[in-house]
Write a protein that holds these residues in place. Sequence first.
Motif, PDB file in Angstrom:
ATOM      1  N   HIS A 127       0.798  -1.219   0.000  1.00 43.59           N
ATOM      2  CA  HIS A 127       0.000   0.000   0.000  1.00 43.59           C
ATOM      3  C   HIS A 127       0.836   1.278   0.000  1.00 43.59           C
ATOM      4  CE1 HIS A 127      -3.396  -2.627   0.859  1.00 43.59           C
ATOM      5  NE2 HIS A 127      -2.691  -3.151   1.859  1.00 43.59           N
ATOM      6  N   VAL A 128       2.010   1.244   0.635  1.00 46.38           N
ATOM      7  CA  VAL A 128       2.876   2.428   0.721  1.00 46.38           C
ATOM      8  C   VAL A 128       4.326   1.980   0.562  1.00 46.38           C
ATOM      9  CG1 VAL A 128       1.300   3.747   2.193  1.00 46.38           C
ATOM     10  CG2 VAL A 128       3.004   2.248   3.245  1.00 46.38           C
ATOM     11  N   ASP A 129       5.182   2.888   0.115  1.00 45.20           N
ATOM     12  CA  ASP A 129       6.588   2.527  -0.062  1.00 45.20           C
ATOM     13  C   ASP A 129       7.458   2.928   1.118  1.00 45.20           C
ATOM     14  OD1 ASP A 129       6.604   5.258  -0.375  1.00 45.20           O
ATOM     15  OD2 ASP A 129       7.506   5.256  -2.378  1.00 45.20           O
ATOM     16  N   HIS A 130       6.877   3.677   2.061  1.00 39.01           N
ATOM     17  CA  HIS A 130       7.597   4.044   3.276  1.00 39.01           C
ATOM     18  C   HIS A 130       6.570   4.493   4.307  1.00 39.01           C
ATOM     19  CE1 HIS A 130       6.976   8.055   1.547  1.00 39.01           C
ATOM     20  NE2 HIS A 130       7.061   8.503   2.794  1.00 39.01           N
ATOM     21  N   LEU A 131       7.030   4.687   5.545  1.00 36.67           N
ATOM     22  CA  LEU A 131       6.160   5.190   6.606  1.00 36.67           C
ATOM     23  C   LEU A 131       6.765   6.457   7.206  1.00 36.67           C
ATOM     24  CD1 LEU A 131       5.025   2.098   8.743  1.00 36.67           C
ATOM     25  CD2 LEU A 131       3.572   3.549   7.306  1.00 36.67           C
ATOM     26  N   ASP A 132       5.912   7.462   7.377  1.00 36.43           N
ATOM     27  CA  ASP A 132       6.315   8.684   8.057  1.00 36.43           C
ATOM     28  C   ASP A 132       5.811   8.715   9.496  1.00 36.43           C
ATOM     29  OD1 ASP A 132       7.464  10.349   5.719  1.00 36.43           O
ATOM     30  OD2 ASP A 132       5.523   9.647   4.964  1.00 36.43           O
ATOM     31  N   GLY A 133       4.890   7.832   9.811  1.00 36.81           N
ATOM     32  CA  GLY A 133       4.353   7.835  11.162  1.00 36.81           C
ATOM     33  C   GLY A 133       3.601   6.574  11.497  1.00 36.81           C
ATOM     34  N   VAL A 134       3.589   6.260  12.792  1.00 41.52           N
ATOM     35  CA  VAL A 134       2.836   5.114  13.312  1.00 41.52           C
ATOM     36  C   VAL A 134       2.076   5.583  14.548  1.00 41.52           C
ATOM     37  CG1 VAL A 134       2.970   2.831  14.366  1.00 41.52           C
ATOM     38  CG2 VAL A 134       4.516   3.431  12.503  1.00 41.52           C
ATOM     39  N   VAL A 135       0.803   5.243  14.618  1.00 43.44           N
ATOM     40  CA  VAL A 135      -0.014   5.543  15.789  1.00 43.44           C
ATOM     41  C   VAL A 135      -0.341   4.230  16.494  1.00 43.44           C
ATOM     42  CG1 VAL A 135      -2.165   6.539  16.640  1.00 43.44           C
ATOM     43  CG2 VAL A 135      -0.994   7.576  14.674  1.00 43.44           C
ATOM     44  N   HIS A 136       0.067   4.138  17.743  1.00 46.54           N
ATOM     45  CA  HIS A 136      -0.193   2.963  18.578  1.00 46.54           C
ATOM     46  C   HIS A 136      -1.382   3.297  19.474  1.00 46.54           C
ATOM     47  CE1 HIS A 136       0.348   0.426  22.196  1.00 46.54           C
ATOM     48  NE2 HIS A 136       0.995  -0.427  21.424  1.00 46.54           N
ATOM     49  N   SER A 137      -2.545   2.773  19.123  1.00 45.10           N
ATOM     50  CA  SER A 137      -3.769   3.005  19.896  1.00 45.10           C
ATOM     51  C   SER A 137      -4.312   1.648  20.339  1.00 45.10           C
ATOM     52  CB  SER A 137      -4.794   3.757  19.037  1.00 45.10           C
ATOM     53  OG  SER A 137      -5.919   4.127  19.800  1.00 45.10           O
ATOM     54  N   ILE A 138      -3.490   0.951  21.125  1.00 45.86           N
ATOM     55  CA  ILE A 138      -3.732  -0.447  21.480  1.00 45.86           C
ATOM     56  C   ILE A 138      -3.529  -0.634  22.980  1.00 45.86           C
ATOM     57  CG2 ILE A 138      -2.939  -2.830  21.159  1.00 45.86           C
ATOM     58  CD1 ILE A 138      -1.776  -1.884  18.442  1.00 45.86           C
ATOM     59  N   ALA A 139      -4.479  -1.289  23.634  1.00 45.53           N
ATOM     60  CA  ALA A 139      -4.328  -1.622  25.055  1.00 45.53           C
ATOM     61  C   ALA A 139      -5.360  -2.681  25.421  1.00 45.53           C
ATOM     62  CB  ALA A 139      -4.515  -0.388  25.932  1.00 45.53           C
ATOM     63  N   PHE A 140      -5.014  -3.491  26.407  1.00 43.26           N
ATOM     64  CA  PHE A 140      -5.984  -4.475  26.906  1.00 43.26           C
ATOM     65  C   PHE A 140      -5.568  -4.937  28.294  1.00 43.26           C
ATOM     66  CE2 PHE A 140      -7.481  -8.773  27.755  1.00 43.26           C
ATOM     67  CZ  PHE A 140      -8.847  -8.608  27.550  1.00 43.26           C
ATOM     68  N   ALA A 141      -6.578  -5.035  29.168  1.00 41.53           N
ATOM     69  CA  ALA A 141      -6.440  -5.724  30.451  1.00 41.53           C
ATOM     70  C   ALA A 141      -7.758  -6.443  30.704  1.00 41.53           C
ATOM     71  CB  ALA A 141      -6.132  -4.747  31.583  1.00 41.53           C
ATOM     72  N   ASN A 142      -7.686  -7.634  31.237  1.00 42.86           N
ATOM     73  CA  ASN A 142      -8.883  -8.432  31.481  1.00 42.86           C
ATOM     74  C   ASN A 142      -9.774  -7.731  32.506  1.00 42.86           C
ATOM     75  OD1 ASN A 142     -10.811 -10.342  32.183  1.00 42.86           O
ATOM     76  ND2 ASN A 142      -9.370 -12.056  32.077  1.00 42.86           N
ATOM     77  N   PRO A 143     -10.963  -7.275  32.099  1.00 45.06           N
ATOM     78  CA  PRO A 143     -11.816  -6.545  33.050  1.00 45.06           C
ATOM     79  C   PRO A 143     -12.318  -7.398  34.196  1.00 45.06           C
ATOM     80  CG  PRO A 143     -13.000  -6.979  31.001  1.00 45.06           C
ATOM     81  CD  PRO A 143     -11.571  -7.373  30.763  1.00 45.06           C
ATOM     82  N   GLU A 144     -12.277  -8.727  34.019  1.00 41.91           N
ATOM     83  CA  GLU A 144     -12.768  -9.629  35.074  1.00 41.91           C
ATOM     84  C   GLU A 144     -11.755  -9.800  36.201  1.00 41.91           C
ATOM     85  OE1 GLU A 144     -15.834 -10.796  35.072  1.00 41.91           O
ATOM     86  OE2 GLU A 144     -16.179  -9.750  33.180  1.00 41.91           O
ATOM     87  N   THR A 145     -10.468  -9.608  35.894  1.00 40.31           N
ATOM     88  CA  THR A 145      -9.445  -9.917  36.900  1.00 40.31           C
ATOM     89  C   THR A 145      -8.463  -8.781  37.177  1.00 40.31           C
ATOM     90  OG1 THR A 145      -7.954 -10.820  35.216  1.00 40.31           O
ATOM     91  CG2 THR A 145      -9.496 -12.363  36.254  1.00 40.31           C
ATOM     92  N   ALA A 146      -8.277  -7.879  36.200  1.00 38.54           N
ATOM     93  CA  ALA A 146      -7.190  -6.910  36.324  1.00 38.54           C
ATOM     94  C   ALA A 146      -7.658  -5.471  36.508  1.00 38.54           C
ATOM     95  CB  ALA A 146      -6.300  -6.986  35.080  1.00 38.54           C
ATOM     96  N   LEU A 147      -8.972  -5.251  36.502  1.00 37.91           N
ATOM     97  CA  LEU A 147      -9.533  -3.904  36.617  1.00 37.91           C
ATOM     98  C   LEU A 147     -10.643  -3.892  37.659  1.00 37.91           C
ATOM     99  CD1 LEU A 147      -9.883  -3.214  32.783  1.00 37.91           C
ATOM    100  CD2 LEU A 147      -8.208  -2.140  34.279  1.00 37.91           C
ATOM    101  N   GLY A 148     -11.069  -2.692  38.033  1.00 39.02           N
ATOM    102  CA  GLY A 148     -12.243  -2.573  38.887  1.00 39.02           C
ATOM    103  C   GLY A 148     -12.013  -2.864  40.347  1.00 39.02           C
ATOM    104  N   GLY A 149     -10.787  -2.693  40.837  1.00 41.68           N
ATOM    105  CA  GLY A 149     -10.505  -2.888  42.255  1.00 41.68           C
ATOM    106  C   GLY A 149      -9.975  -4.250  42.618  1.00 41.68           C
TER     107      GLY A 149
END
Length: 256
Positions: A81-103
């Motif tokens: 699709h492109v021959d080079h990259l000028d930028g990368v956006v990392h909009s990625i995250a995950f934590a298990n809501p059943e065990t790792a969040l909410g107290g």
Amino acid sequence: MGILEGKNILVAGVTMNTSIGYRVVELAQAEGATVVVSNFGRAMSLTQRVLRRLDPEPPLIELDVTDAEHLATLPDRLREHVDHLDGVVHSIAFANPETALGGKFLSTPFDDVGFSVHVSAYSLVSLAMACKPLFAPSASVVGMTFDATVSWPIYDWMGVSKAALESASRYLARYLGPDGVRCNLVAAGPLETIAKKAIPGSEEFNAIWGTRAPLGWDPKDLTPTAKAVVALLSDWFPATTGEMVHVDGGLHSTGA
């Protein structure tokens, strides 16, 4: 002419039109960028559906940032699709809501902690290194965080993972800087995204921001955050790296 005119950008982590990444894609294209989007697994169909709203419709590639083969083949798949990259956006995250969040911080098993750190922090490094063969001079890596210099109620191991992300960004800035590559983070206030809604009790953040942010805060408005990302992708911050830019209505600057 837009501030991203002629630039090629990868935005990793777009699922819905309420994703920060989606608004970044919209603004980046409006500013002249050619954009490639990534997601993986069952979420790909959701991403493809929302991308049809855009003109032009950006190409979508599959990328699981925990999959070594996906990362190894990423440069060749991007070259379709492109021959080079000028930028990368990392909009990625995950934590298990059943065990790792909410107290549940004191009882979270390490497997869940490790997976959260892998997806939310280590992947900034693995993604940047996978893209490095395509980086143009003065390329920009931009990640998303929720200021982890302090603890937050219910954020728990995602907070720890974001702290790791923030440190990883500074080290990327150190090691990629000699190649001209910048790495910065945008620390947004609470926004009504899928990620936020998955956090048990996340409405508490809205109450905090509603009373304490000097500029006020609209959790449904993704534009201020996306504008900061686009600005960091541009040439307007040529000597800024290892930085965390707050887009939170100023709450980070206040005390009690």
